[in-house]
Motif scaffolding. Structure first.
Motif, PDB file in Angstrom:
ATOM      1  N   ASN A   1       8.177  -7.244   4.692  1.00  0.00           N
ATOM      2  CA  ASN A   1       6.815  -7.012   4.252  1.00  0.00           C
ATOM      3  C   ASN A   1       6.004  -6.468   5.431  1.00  0.00           C
ATOM      4  O   ASN A   1       6.070  -6.969   6.528  1.00  0.00           O
ATOM      5  CB  ASN A   1       6.223  -8.329   3.729  1.00  0.00           C
TER       6      ASN A   1
ATOM      7  N   LYS B   1       3.450 -10.792  -1.515  1.00  0.00           N
ATOM      8  CA  LYS B   1       4.376  -9.912  -2.216  1.00  0.00           C
ATOM      9  C   LYS B   1       5.567  -9.613  -1.326  1.00  0.00           C
ATOM     10  O   LYS B   1       5.457  -9.533  -0.112  1.00  0.00           O
ATOM     11  CB  LYS B   1       3.663  -8.604  -2.584  1.00  0.00           C
ATOM     12  N   SER B   2       6.704  -9.436  -1.957  1.00  0.00           N
ATOM     13  CA  SER B   2       7.922  -9.117  -1.240  1.00  0.00           C
ATOM     14  C   SER B   2       7.897  -7.652  -0.824  1.00  0.00           C
ATOM     15  O   SER B   2       7.373  -6.793  -1.532  1.00  0.00           O
ATOM     16  CB  SER B   2       9.131  -9.391  -2.135  1.00  0.00           C
TER      17      SER B   2
END
Length: 60
Positions: A55, A38-39
């Motif tokens: 991140n 995930k960003s």
């Protein structure tokens, strides 16, 4: 006449080999062997509206 046939045969073989060498690479690039991370940031409609944040997850 025989020379013309051999030139066409070589051209056809080059075409087939080119197609066959392209197909496996195009299929292989669609599969990712690991899940996407995930960003850390938030996307916006423009770069100015987007928020960059690295991140926090560490690589294994």
């Amino acid at each position: 006449m025989n020379s013309s046939f051999s030139q066409k045969a070589v051209g056809f073989l080059v075409l087939i080999l080119g197609i066959l060498s392209y197909i496996p690479t195009s299929i292989a690039q669609e599969v990712i062997p690991f899940p996407q991370k995930k960003s850390g940031g938030t996307p916006g409609l423009t770069i100015q509206e987007s928020i960059y944040s690295p991140n926090k997850e560490k690589a294994i």
